[in-house]
Design a protein around this motif. Structure first.
Motif, PDB file in Angstrom:
ATOM      1  N   PRO A  25       0.855  -1.193   0.000  1.00 41.92           N
ATOM      2  CA  PRO A  25       0.000   0.000   0.000  1.00 41.92           C
ATOM      3  C   PRO A  25       0.894   1.248   0.000  1.00 41.92           C
ATOM      4  N   TYR A  26       0.569   2.218  -0.821  1.00 40.17           N
ATOM      5  CA  TYR A  26       1.390   3.427  -0.864  1.00 40.17           C
ATOM      6  C   TYR A  26       0.529   4.656  -0.606  1.00 40.17           C
ATOM      7  N   TYR A  27       1.196   5.708  -0.149  1.00 40.61           N
ATOM      8  CA  TYR A  27       0.520   6.966   0.131  1.00 40.61           C
ATOM      9  C   TYR A  27       1.580   8.063   0.171  1.00 40.61           C
ATOM     10  N   SER A  28       1.135   9.286   0.414  1.00 37.97           N
ATOM     11  CA  SER A  28       2.026  10.444   0.363  1.00 37.97           C
ATOM     12  C   SER A  28       3.209  10.284   1.311  1.00 37.97           C
ATOM     13  N   GLN A  29       4.378  10.735   0.850  1.00 36.85           N
ATOM     14  CA  GLN A  29       5.642  10.728   1.570  1.00 36.85           C
ATOM     15  C   GLN A  29       6.249   9.333   1.722  1.00 36.85           C
ATOM     16  N   MET A  30       5.796   8.403   0.883  1.00 42.76           N
ATOM     17  CA  MET A  30       6.411   7.081   0.875  1.00 42.76           C
ATOM     18  C   MET A  30       7.418   6.989  -0.264  1.00 42.76           C
ATOM     19  N   LEU A  31       8.540   6.340  -0.017  1.00 42.81           N
ATOM     20  CA  LEU A  31       9.585   6.151  -1.014  1.00 42.81           C
ATOM     21  C   LEU A  31       9.783   4.656  -1.229  1.00 42.81           C
ATOM     22  N   ILE A  32       9.796   4.251  -2.499  1.00 41.76           N
ATOM     23  CA  ILE A  32       9.935   2.837  -2.835  1.00 41.76           C
ATOM     24  C   ILE A  32      11.002   2.668  -3.921  1.00 41.76           C
ATOM     25  N   PRO A  33      12.114   2.012  -3.632  1.00 39.87           N
ATOM     26  CA  PRO A  33      13.089   1.668  -4.676  1.00 39.87           C
ATOM     27  C   PRO A  33      12.708   0.344  -5.331  1.00 39.87           C
ATOM     28  N   ILE A  34      12.955   0.231  -6.635  1.00 43.04           N
ATOM     29  CA  ILE A  34      12.648  -0.993  -7.375  1.00 43.04           C
ATOM     30  C   ILE A  34      13.869  -1.370  -8.200  1.00 43.04           C
TER      31      ILE A  34
ATOM     32  N   TYR B  15      16.552 -10.684  -2.560  1.00 45.30           N
ATOM     33  CA  TYR B  15      15.609 -11.424  -3.402  1.00 45.30           C
ATOM     34  C   TYR B  15      14.345 -11.798  -2.628  1.00 45.30           C
ATOM     35  N   SER B  16      14.357 -11.696  -1.308  1.00 42.90           N
ATOM     36  CA  SER B  16      13.254 -12.209  -0.505  1.00 42.90           C
ATOM     37  C   SER B  16      12.502 -11.145   0.288  1.00 42.90           C
ATOM     38  N   SER B  17      12.925  -9.882   0.201  1.00 42.61           N
ATOM     39  CA  SER B  17      12.217  -8.807   0.889  1.00 42.61           C
ATOM     40  C   SER B  17      12.324  -7.542   0.047  1.00 42.61           C
ATOM     41  N   HIS B  18      11.545  -6.525   0.439  1.00 39.59           N
ATOM     42  CA  HIS B  18      11.589  -5.297  -0.341  1.00 39.59           C
ATOM     43  C   HIS B  18      11.509  -4.098   0.596  1.00 39.59           C
ATOM     44  N   PRO B  19      12.490  -3.174   0.516  1.00 39.49           N
ATOM     45  CA  PRO B  19      12.488  -2.026   1.420  1.00 39.49           C
ATOM     46  C   PRO B  19      11.483  -0.957   0.976  1.00 39.49           C
ATOM     47  N   ILE B  20      10.747  -0.413   1.924  1.00 34.90           N
ATOM     48  CA  ILE B  20       9.902   0.756   1.689  1.00 34.90           C
ATOM     49  C   ILE B  20      10.129   1.723   2.842  1.00 34.90           C
ATOM     50  N   PHE B  21       9.916   2.999   2.586  1.00 39.36           N
ATOM     51  CA  PHE B  21      10.222   4.011   3.592  1.00 39.36           C
ATOM     52  C   PHE B  21       9.110   5.051   3.647  1.00 39.36           C
ATOM     53  N   TYR B  22       8.648   5.346   4.857  1.00 39.02           N
ATOM     54  CA  TYR B  22       7.770   6.490   5.044  1.00 39.02           C
ATOM     55  C   TYR B  22       8.625   7.611   5.612  1.00 39.02           C
ATOM     56  N   LEU B  23       8.720   8.720   4.885  1.00 35.52           N
ATOM     57  CA  LEU B  23       9.646   9.784   5.243  1.00 35.52           C
ATOM     58  C   LEU B  23       9.001  10.813   6.167  1.00 35.52           C
ATOM     59  N   SER B  24       9.789  11.296   7.104  1.00 35.64           N
ATOM     60  CA  SER B  24       9.341  12.416   7.934  1.00 35.64           C
ATOM     61  C   SER B  24       9.186  13.654   7.051  1.00 35.64           C
ATOM     62  N   ASN B  25       8.545  14.678   7.566  1.00 32.15           N
ATOM     63  CA  ASN B  25       8.359  15.906   6.784  1.00 32.15           C
ATOM     64  C   ASN B  25       9.691  16.465   6.310  1.00 32.15           C
ATOM     65  N   ASP B  26      10.682  16.507   7.206  1.00 24.83           N
ATOM     66  CA  ASP B  26      11.989  17.066   6.842  1.00 24.83           C
ATOM     67  C   ASP B  26      12.687  16.194   5.803  1.00 24.83           C
ATOM     68  N   ASP B  27      12.668  14.878   6.007  1.00 21.92           N
ATOM     69  CA  ASP B  27      13.317  13.988   5.041  1.00 21.92           C
ATOM     70  C   ASP B  27      12.622  14.049   3.684  1.00 21.92           C
ATOM     71  N   PHE B  28      11.308  14.162   3.706  1.00 23.47           N
ATOM     72  CA  PHE B  28      10.564  14.265   2.447  1.00 23.47           C
ATOM     73  C   PHE B  28      10.949  15.537   1.703  1.00 23.47           C
ATOM     74  N   GLU B  29      10.970  16.672   2.383  1.00 28.39           N
ATOM     75  CA  GLU B  29      11.319  17.934   1.728  1.00 28.39           C
ATOM     76  C   GLU B  29      12.754  17.910   1.207  1.00 28.39           C
ATOM     77  N   ASN B  30      13.665  17.347   1.979  1.00 27.76           N
ATOM     78  CA  ASN B  30      15.057  17.237   1.531  1.00 27.76           C
ATOM     79  C   ASN B  30      15.167  16.360   0.288  1.00 27.76           C
ATOM     80  N   MET B  31      14.416  15.249   0.253  1.00 25.84           N
ATOM     81  CA  MET B  31      14.454  14.357  -0.898  1.00 25.84           C
ATOM     82  C   MET B  31      13.861  15.037  -2.125  1.00 25.84           C
ATOM     83  N   VAL B  32      12.787  15.781  -1.948  1.00 21.82           N
ATOM     84  CA  VAL B  32      12.181  16.506  -3.074  1.00 21.82           C
ATOM     85  C   VAL B  32      13.177  17.504  -3.654  1.00 21.82           C
ATOM     86  N   GLN B  33      13.886  18.218  -2.802  1.00 25.20           N
ATOM     87  CA  GLN B  33      14.862  19.195  -3.291  1.00 25.20           C
ATOM     88  C   GLN B  33      15.992  18.522  -4.059  1.00 25.20           C
TER      89      GLN B  33
END
Length: 296
Positions: A69-78, A123-141
């Motif tokens: 399930p995904y929503y705002s401020q989530m980061l998913i590498p593939i 091969y057996s798991s997948h990382p997902i991250f819900y970012l804090s407000n600060d981390d999200f803004e830094n990643m967007v920049q």
């Protein structure tokens, strides 16, 4: 974009080999979903690494056999060539970074290739991250800076700046992982050997699954290879090889109509009964039962 029948998995390639001088693209997520709407709701692969940052909307994304399930401020590498499909989408928007290993590491240094990164390693798991407000803004920049350099590509200078910013994005994601669980390795010779093993495995797991074969290719002993994989993956080399085979079997069961016989042949297993026994031993399901459970 390549269309295939139900016995093959669709493929999306966003790059034009004639005009794209560097294999990286930053695409608004809503534009990507609109452009490939006829493909992304079905099982497909992208032959490049991806990083998705959601800024709005919600829904469900399936990556291999994992429903996310995904929503705002989530980061998913593939990782490149993972099977994915967009199951549900409620006005998702954000940023999609698509890039090749060659762009990230033109000198083919294993330390900086996708195979050498925790976010692309399992091969057996997948990382997902819900970012804090600060981390999200830094990643967007960071992503906006990256997009500017890619869009303004005129010289090797833009290329190197873009590559540096991409590395900063990736290292920031690695930092998120480190905060949750310290990495059990350093950038040393063993680390490079682990990455080389995974590269060899990707090329050859369908034709050769002997630990000694991979140890010989790396010019090390099987004991040394087992030591390395236990340090960096938490399993011995045989188990890593088996994980890769199980993953590919699940992909073909879930996303194609190939028969068990055809899947067995495609994986280099002569007798399908051996595949059935192997798969059941690792998953507690027969291949037919696994496929049925996914369909249901």
């Amino acid at each position: 974009m390549n269309n295939t029948d139900s016995n093959e998995i669709l493929n999306i390639d966003v790059f034009d080999t004639d005009t794209d001088r560097c294999k990286i693209r930053i695409i608004p997520l809503k534009d990507y979903i609109s452009t490939y709407s006829k493909i992304i709701n079905s099982a497909h692969r992208v032959p490049y690494n991806q990083i998705i940052l959601f800024s709005d909307g919600s829904g469900t994304l399936r990556i291999d056999n994992i429903r996310i399930p995904y929503y705002s401020q989530m980061l998913i590498p593939i990782r490149s060539n993972q099977v994915q499909l967009l199951e549900k989408n409620n006005n998702a928007d954000g940023y999609l970074i698509i890039f090749s290993d060659d762009f990230m590491s033109p000198d083919t240094d294993a330390i900086h290739s996708s195979e050498g990164l925790k976010i692309f390693s399992s091969y057996s798991s997948h990382p997902i991250f819900y970012l804090s407000n600060d981390d999200f803004e830094n990643m967007v920049q960071l992503i906006k800076q990256l997009a500017f350099e890619v869009d303004d590509y005129h010289s090797i200078v833009n290329y190197e700046i873009a590559r540096s910013i991409l590395n900063a994005v990736i290292l920031k994601i690695e930092q998120f992982i480190n905060a949750e669980k310290p990495l059990p390795y350093t950038f040393d010779t063993d680390y490079k050997l682990f990455n080389s093993f995974k590269t060899e495995l990707e090329h050859s797991f369908k034709s050769d699954r002997r630990v000694k074969t991979y140890a010989d290719r790396l010019c090390i002993t099987t004991k040394k290879l087992n030591h390395i994989t236990n340090n960096f993956y938490g399993k011995n080399a045989k188990q890593v090889i088996e994980d890769r085979l199980i993953l590919e079997t699940k992909r073909l069961l879930m996303y194609t109509d190939l028969t068990i016989q055809e899947i067995s042949t495609s994986l280099g297993i002569d007798d399908p009964t051996n595949l059935v026994k192997f798969f059941k031993r690792h998953t507690n399901f027969t291949p037919a039962r696994y496929r049925q459970s996914y369909t249901n």
